[in-house]
Scaffold this active site. Structure first.
Site, short mmCIF file in Angstrom:
data_model
loop_
_atom_site.label_atom_id
_atom_site.label_comp_id
_atom_site.label_asym_id
_atom_site.label_seq_id
_atom_site.Cartn_x
_atom_site.Cartn_y
_atom_site.Cartn_z
N GLY A 9 -5.97 -0.22 -3.69
CA GLY A 9 -5.32 0.24 -2.47
C GLY A 9 -3.91 0.69 -2.77
CB CYS A 10 -0.88 0.63 -0.68
SG CYS A 10 0.87 1.00 -0.79
CG PHE A 11 1.09 2.76 -6.02
CD1 PHE A 11 2.07 2.84 -5.05
CD2 PHE A 11 0.77 3.91 -6.72
CE1 PHE A 11 2.72 4.03 -4.76
CE2 PHE A 11 1.41 5.11 -6.45
CZ PHE A 11 2.40 5.17 -5.47
CD1 TRP A 12 4.64 1.61 -2.99
CD2 TRP A 12 4.63 1.36 -0.77
NE1 TRP A 12 5.16 2.74 -2.44
CE2 TRP A 12 5.16 2.62 -1.07
CE3 TRP A 12 4.52 0.98 0.56
CZ2 TRP A 12 5.60 3.50 -0.09
CZ3 TRP A 12 4.95 1.86 1.53
CH2 TRP A 12 5.49 3.11 1.21
#
EC number: 1.8.4.11
Length: 169
Positions: A9-12
């Site tokens: 998902g979102c790499f953050w």
């Protein structure tokens, strides 16, 4: 030193859990798995490049094993959702373990089978396990996002954290 690449998902939201582990030298956000060299964030978000957001982890295998990293990866994701992760939807957020050699592939496959057999989830484990492809660093403002923007990070990861508490703790 060894390298691991995980898309969840979102790499953050994938950086902090790995950075907190002993033996991790770096965790960098980027893009992989697509057909456009050196894509931008905007290109990846357009869902036309085939890339997924991912993290590249450089680690010391004498301090933390690849197997340990795979187990930590599972605990950051919903492995039953092939079409994104949590509020982030689409192919650019698909869950993938990218292996860099045959040993990593075997470890990831065995771990996936163990997770499926555990009964933790009612649905099948659908996370892909694929050979590593070129990894392109994301723009500077994405690197260490959770440290630079803690309030926005907390807001963007709230649904993920709720799921993780319900299924992994």
């Amino acid at each position: 030193m060894e390298r691991a690449i995980f898309a969840g998902g979102c790499f953050w939201c994938m950086v902090q859990p790995f950075e907190e582990q002993a033996g991790i030298l770096s965790v960098r956000s980027g893009y992989t798995g697509g057909h456009v060299p050196n894509p931008s964030y905007e290109q990846v978000c357009s869902k036309t490049t085939g890339h997924t957001e991912a993290v590249e982890i450089i680690f010391d295998p004498s301090l933390i094993s690849y197997s340990d990293l795979v187990e930590l990866y599972w605990a950051q994701t919903d492995p039953t959702d092939a079409f994104g992760q949590f509020e982030d939807r689409g192919d650019n957020y698909r869950p993938v373990i990218y292996y860099t050699d045959e040993r990593q592939r075997e470890i990831a496959e065995r771990s996936k089978q163990t997770l499926q057999a555990s009964g933790r989830f009612d649905q099948p484990i659908v996370t892909s396990i694929k050979p590593a492809e070129p990894f392109y660093l994301a723009e500077d403002y994405h690197q260490g996002f959770y440290q630079k923007n803690p309030e926005r990070y907390a807001q963007s990861s709230a649904i993920r954290h709720q799921f993780l508490e319900e299924h992994w703790q």
